[in-house]
Design a protein around this motif. Structure first.
Motif, PDB file in Angstrom:
ATOM      1  N   LEU A 119       0.804  -1.214   0.000  1.00  0.00           N
ATOM      2  CA  LEU A 119       0.000   0.000   0.000  1.00  0.00           C
ATOM      3  C   LEU A 119       0.844   1.275   0.000  1.00  0.00           C
ATOM      4  N   ARG A 120       2.106   1.157   0.337  1.00  0.00           N
ATOM      5  CA  ARG A 120       2.928   2.353   0.534  1.00  0.00           C
ATOM      6  C   ARG A 120       3.080   3.180  -0.741  1.00  0.00           C
ATOM      7  N   ALA A 121       3.385   2.521  -1.840  1.00  0.00           N
ATOM      8  CA  ALA A 121       3.573   3.251  -3.095  1.00  0.00           C
ATOM      9  C   ALA A 121       2.285   3.935  -3.524  1.00  0.00           C
ATOM     10  N   VAL A 122       1.168   3.237  -3.369  1.00  0.00           N
ATOM     11  CA  VAL A 122      -0.135   3.819  -3.720  1.00  0.00           C
ATOM     12  C   VAL A 122      -0.410   5.034  -2.854  1.00  0.00           C
ATOM     13  N   GLN A 123      -0.181   4.898  -1.555  1.00  0.00           N
ATOM     14  CA  GLN A 123      -0.467   5.992  -0.637  1.00  0.00           C
ATOM     15  C   GLN A 123       0.458   7.182  -0.867  1.00  0.00           C
ATOM     16  N   ARG A 124       1.725   6.922  -1.160  1.00  0.00           N
ATOM     17  CA  ARG A 124       2.664   8.019  -1.442  1.00  0.00           C
ATOM     18  C   ARG A 124       2.231   8.794  -2.675  1.00  0.00           C
ATOM     19  N   GLN A 125       1.783   8.091  -3.682  1.00  0.00           N
ATOM     20  CA  GLN A 125       1.349   8.741  -4.909  1.00  0.00           C
ATOM     21  C   GLN A 125       0.099   9.592  -4.657  1.00  0.00           C
ATOM     22  N   LEU A 126      -0.835   9.043  -3.909  1.00  0.00           N
ATOM     23  CA  LEU A 126      -2.041   9.797  -3.582  1.00  0.00           C
ATOM     24  C   LEU A 126      -1.697  11.045  -2.768  1.00  0.00           C
ATOM     25  N   ARG A 127      -0.821  10.876  -1.796  1.00  0.00           N
ATOM     26  CA  ARG A 127      -0.439  12.007  -0.951  1.00  0.00           C
ATOM     27  C   ARG A 127       0.233  13.096  -1.768  1.00  0.00           C
ATOM     28  N   ALA A 128       1.096  12.727  -2.685  1.00  0.00           N
ATOM     29  CA  ALA A 128       1.783  13.714  -3.520  1.00  0.00           C
ATOM     30  C   ALA A 128       0.788  14.516  -4.350  1.00  0.00           C
ATOM     31  N   GLN A 129      -0.223  13.847  -4.877  1.00  0.00           N
ATOM     32  CA  GLN A 129      -1.220  14.547  -5.685  1.00  0.00           C
ATOM     33  C   GLN A 129      -2.113  15.453  -4.839  1.00  0.00           C
TER      34      GLN A 129
END
Length: 202
Positions: A128-138
């Motif tokens: 989930l980390r990569a998905v969450q990092r991408q969402l947070r960046a956006q």
């Protein structure tokens, strides 16, 4: 062409992801199980293991799906904000419309809980980390745009700081007997917004 990438397979895979995202919202990660997802999607139980290598993969896809829906709604909200100088209260209210929601009903509260459950879960689940990092960046990019449209300037590091203040205030407020996450976050932001995101000098 394998069955999983045929139009029928894609429809079934999407139905499973959508079902899992609904269960995440309603009951958190504990609610997402092979049987519950298949039942919600009205598909055979074996379909969850046929289209996904593991339950973790299905959950990661559901988190990505839910996040994408949230981002679409956030972008629409930002695009409706006009470009003009705003004082601290108006700026903070627009920031909170984006990050917390303008609504205060039970549905809005459940969406907030689900969002922060995803944050915490990403610490335990590497997929989930990569998905969450991408969402947070956006989300950070959208927050920066809100600030810019309010005639203010800030840096990516300060945007992350502002979002972190909101995160902490919301999580703390949700645990209270009579939660007011938006009000708590508003008080915290009003203390720092003029320092962290000052108005642009004319």
């Amino acid at each position: 062409m394998t069955t999983a990438v045929t139009p029928k397979g894609e429809r079934r895979r999407h139905a499973l992801v959508e079902a899992a995202s609904e269960l995440l919202l309603e009951g958190g990660f504990d609610a997402v199980r092979h049987r519950s997802v298949a039942t919600r999607a009205r598909l055979p139980l074996a379909s969850t293991t046929y289209y996904f290598e593991s339950l973790d993969e299905l959950i990661a896809c559901a988190v990505e799906f839910t996040g994408a829906e949230e981002l679409t709604a956030m972008r629409d909200r930002v695009h409706r904000i006009s470009h003009r100088r705003r004082g601290p209260e108006a700026t903070v209210d627009l920031m909170l419309d984006l990050l917390v929601s303008a609504e205060t009903d039970e549905s809005a509260r459940e969406h907030l809980i689900a969002r922060y459950e995803r944050f915490v879960a990403s610490a335990r689940h590497p997929e989930l980390r990569a998905v969450q990092r991408q969402l947070r960046a956006q989300i950070d990019e959208l927050l920066a745009e809100v600030i810019r449209r309010c005639g203010r300037i800030t840096s990516p590091e300060q945007v992350r700081r502002l979002a972190g203040v909101v995160d902490g205030a919301v999580v703390g407020a949700l645990s209270e007997a009579d939660p007011d996450p938006r009000g708590t976050a508003r008080e915290a932001l009003l203390e720092i917004v003029d320092v962290v995101a000052p108005q642009v000098d004319r």
